[in-house]
Write a protein that holds these residues in place. Structure first.
Motif, PDB file in Angstrom:
ATOM      1  N   THR A 100     104.432  49.046  84.426  1.00 55.82           N
ATOM      2  CA  THR A 100     104.580  47.744  85.239  1.00 55.82           C
ATOM      3  C   THR A 100     105.925  47.597  85.881  1.00 55.82           C
ATOM      4  O   THR A 100     105.965  46.818  86.902  1.00 55.82           O
ATOM      5  CB  THR A 100     104.869  46.677  84.154  1.00 55.82           C
ATOM      6  N   ASP A 101     106.889  48.871  85.809  1.00 55.44           N
ATOM      7  CA  ASP A 101     107.946  48.761  86.928  1.00 55.44           C
ATOM      8  C   ASP A 101     107.574  49.496  88.057  1.00 55.44           C
ATOM      9  O   ASP A 101     108.657  49.487  88.755  1.00 55.44           O
ATOM     10  CB  ASP A 101     108.950  49.629  86.189  1.00 55.44           C
ATOM     11  N   VAL A 102     106.412  50.106  88.060  1.00 57.14           N
ATOM     12  CA  VAL A 102     106.075  50.819  89.466  1.00 57.14           C
ATOM     13  C   VAL A 102     104.753  50.255  89.767  1.00 57.14           C
ATOM     14  O   VAL A 102     103.999  51.350  89.802  1.00 57.14           O
ATOM     15  CB  VAL A 102     106.318  52.263  89.348  1.00 57.14           C
ATOM     16  N   THR A 103     104.443  49.153  89.739  1.00 55.11           N
ATOM     17  CA  THR A 103     102.990  48.716  90.078  1.00 55.11           C
ATOM     18  C   THR A 103     102.433  49.181  91.163  1.00 55.11           C
ATOM     19  O   THR A 103     101.535  49.397  91.322  1.00 55.11           O
ATOM     20  CB  THR A 103     103.096  46.950  89.828  1.00 55.11           C
ATOM     21  N   VAL A 104     103.278  48.970  92.537  1.00 52.32           N
ATOM     22  CA  VAL A 104     102.625  49.363  93.472  1.00 52.32           C
ATOM     23  C   VAL A 104     102.282  50.838  93.399  1.00 52.32           C
ATOM     24  O   VAL A 104     101.114  51.101  94.147  1.00 52.32           O
ATOM     25  CB  VAL A 104     103.670  49.338  94.940  1.00 52.32           C
ATOM     26  N   PHE A 105     102.970  51.559  93.071  1.00 51.30           N
ATOM     27  CA  PHE A 105     102.694  53.170  92.451  1.00 51.30           C
ATOM     28  C   PHE A 105     101.401  53.104  92.219  1.00 51.30           C
ATOM     29  O   PHE A 105     100.296  54.184  92.528  1.00 51.30           O
ATOM     30  CB  PHE A 105     103.694  53.851  91.986  1.00 51.30           C
ATOM     31  N   GLY A 106     101.143  52.404  90.805  1.00 55.45           N
ATOM     32  CA  GLY A 106      99.965  52.357  90.162  1.00 55.45           C
ATOM     33  C   GLY A 106      98.913  51.874  90.957  1.00 55.45           C
ATOM     34  O   GLY A 106      97.563  52.386  90.701  1.00 55.45           O
ATOM     35  N   LEU A 107      98.968  50.808  91.470  1.00 57.58           N
ATOM     36  CA  LEU A 107      97.953  50.186  92.533  1.00 57.58           C
ATOM     37  C   LEU A 107      97.367  51.492  93.485  1.00 57.58           C
ATOM     38  O   LEU A 107      96.134  51.449  93.677  1.00 57.58           O
ATOM     39  CB  LEU A 107      98.324  49.006  93.178  1.00 57.58           C
ATOM     40  N   LEU A 108      98.402  52.029  94.076  1.00 60.69           N
ATOM     41  CA  LEU A 108      97.947  52.922  95.098  1.00 60.69           C
ATOM     42  C   LEU A 108      97.016  54.111  94.555  1.00 60.69           C
ATOM     43  O   LEU A 108      95.942  54.404  94.916  1.00 60.69           O
ATOM     44  CB  LEU A 108      99.043  53.623  96.032  1.00 60.69           C
ATOM     45  N   THR A 109      97.535  54.594  93.443  1.00 63.42           N
ATOM     46  CA  THR A 109      96.813  55.761  92.958  1.00 63.42           C
ATOM     47  C   THR A 109      95.477  55.260  92.267  1.00 63.42           C
ATOM     48  O   THR A 109      94.300  56.059  92.307  1.00 63.42           O
ATOM     49  CB  THR A 109      97.803  56.535  91.827  1.00 63.42           C
ATOM     50  N   GLU A 110      95.564  54.259  91.645  1.00 61.69           N
ATOM     51  CA  GLU A 110      94.255  53.551  91.150  1.00 61.69           C
ATOM     52  C   GLU A 110      93.085  53.474  91.937  1.00 61.69           C
ATOM     53  O   GLU A 110      92.332  53.776  91.911  1.00 61.69           O
ATOM     54  CB  GLU A 110      94.494  52.341  90.374  1.00 61.69           C
ATOM     55  N   ASN A 111      93.675  53.098  93.434  1.00 63.81           N
ATOM     56  CA  ASN A 111      92.608  53.012  94.367  1.00 63.81           C
ATOM     57  C   ASN A 111      92.726  54.098  95.331  1.00 63.81           C
ATOM     58  O   ASN A 111      92.214  54.224  96.364  1.00 63.81           O
ATOM     59  CB  ASN A 111      93.248  51.665  95.121  1.00 63.81           C
ATOM     60  N   ARG A 112      93.040  55.354  94.687  1.00 66.52           N
ATOM     61  CA  ARG A 112      92.793  56.713  95.376  1.00 66.52           C
ATOM     62  C   ARG A 112      93.403  56.755  96.742  1.00 66.52           C
ATOM     63  O   ARG A 112      93.040  57.493  97.744  1.00 66.52           O
ATOM     64  CB  ARG A 112      91.570  57.186  95.497  1.00 66.52           C
ATOM     65  N   ALA A 113      94.433  55.999  97.003  1.00 66.01           N
ATOM     66  CA  ALA A 113      95.593  56.068  98.068  1.00 66.01           C
ATOM     67  C   ALA A 113      96.661  57.118  97.681  1.00 66.01           C
ATOM     68  O   ALA A 113      96.863  57.194  96.553  1.00 66.01           O
ATOM     69  CB  ALA A 113      96.028  54.634  98.504  1.00 66.01           C
TER      70      ALA A 113
END
Lengths: 132, 226
Positions: free
Chosen positions: B88-101
């Motif tokens: 959760t400390d790198v949410t933006v990273f997770g969001l990008l990779t989960e959305n295949r960006a």
């Protein structure tokens, strides 16, 4: 086919030329859509002379000062625009086409989709489809 | 493929680091690798305006395990950190990779997270923006460009990291300005005088700094002069 060219500065001559040169074909209709930040398109249109130099019909319209992307979408639907073109007036430090608030609101609007092409002087939204 | 640049409100580990009393100026996520128990191994470049120790950082960041901390050779207020944090400390990273960006750059500074990522097309941009807005409330698109290449994802930054640690801030500034203004293009788009004027330094200072940069590049490539 019809194309909307959004003008937010009268200094976007090169962008308009690129669009008329390489995107729009003769016989099409072009809607110059002026944002309130661009005062008087007369000199720009005069310099470009779309009818004589590019063989296109054109109109000039103005978006209200506090317009939102829905106003633009409604206009695009009304004229059945197949493209929306936005001049690149500035670039980021890394050379990307700067996206202002107006462009962001169009890019993220749910009711417009299609292909996004970033040219030398303009962002071109083409193959447009309109949703709700 | 579109390369997009956007910013959003500070969150996660950059926010935690900036909130410490250590005068942190910027934090860049160089790499992020998932490990067990929804933890993530993070490699960070942290720039501060004064000396920082591993102990003082560890004290102010409970729950964050600092595995390694080293100081850049020339820029003394630049640190490279390896930490284990919660995902959760790198949410933006997770969001990008989960959305295949593809994330290329995530930097926290001036209360904002600046992100550069690649998306397939306009629809993909909307999907990613929507996911980010849902999590963060809003995002501001800054710029976009079209590219045929996938580019370097986050974590392929080792050359940059190795080099930036060997160049002073002044040398980096000269190099970046010269590069951005087109000094290294053929034909050159700008003269040395124009770069010197832009940086408000003399022509000879510019020349000296650029030569030192070239010297450091060569030293890194070929080793010390015999």
């Amino acid at each position: 086919m019809s194309t909307i060219i959004i003008i937010d500065s009268v200094e976007e001559e090169s962008a308009v030329e690129e669009i008329l040169d390489s995107i729009v074909t003769a016989g099409e209709t072009v809607y110059f859509l002026r944002l309130s930040s661009a005062r008087g398109l007369g000199p720009l249109i005069q310099a470009i002379n779309p009818m004589l130099n590019y063989g296109v019909e054109y109109t000039i319209d103005c978006l209200p000062e506090n317009y939102d992307a829905s106003d633009l979408a409604a206009f695009a639907v009304e004229v059945d625009a197949s493209r929306i073109c936005i001049g690149i007036s500035e670039r980021t430090l890394t050379g990307k086409a700067r996206i202002d608030d107006a462009t962001q609101s169009i890019l993220l609007h749910d009711g417009i989709s299609g292909d996004l092409v970033v040219g030398e002087d303009a962002i071109i939204l083409e193959e447009l489809e309109y949703g709700q | 493929m579109l390369r997009i640049e956007f910013q959003l409100g500070m969150a996660g580990i950059p926010s935690r680091l900036l909130e410490t009393g250590e005068a942190v100026e910027s934090i860049e996520i160089d790499n992020a690798m998932p490990v067990a128990n929804s933890a993530v191994f993070l490699f960070l470049t942290v720039r501060t305006d004064s000396e920082v120790t591993e102990d003082s950082l560890a004290m102010e960041l409970p729950g964050l395990e600092i595995i390694d901390m080293s100081q850049a050779e020339v820029s003394s207020h630049t640190y490279y950190l390896g930490v284990i944090a919660d995902s959760t400390d790198v949410t933006v990273f997770g969001l990008l990779t989960e959305n295949r960006a593809i994330p290329h750059r995530i930097v926290g500074k001036n209360s904002q997270l600046e992100v550069v990522a690649s998306v397939r097309d306009w629809n993909h941009l909307k999907e990613v923006a929507s996911a980010v807005e849902e999590e963060y409330g809003s995002l501001e698109l800054l710029g976009t460009t079209q590219t045929n290449r996938i580019g370097f994802p986050l974590g392929s930054n080792k050359i940059k990291q190795s080099m930036s640690g060997k160049l002073s801030d002044e040398q980096l500034e000269v190099l970046e300005t010269a590069y951005q203004m087109g000094y290294f293009k053929v034909p050159q788009e700008v003269t040395a005088e124009e770069i010197a004027a832009e940086l408000d330094i003399s022509r000879s200072t510019l020349s000296e700094r650029l030569r030192r940069v070239q010297h450091n590049f060569c030293k890194l490539l070929f080793g010390p002069q015999e």
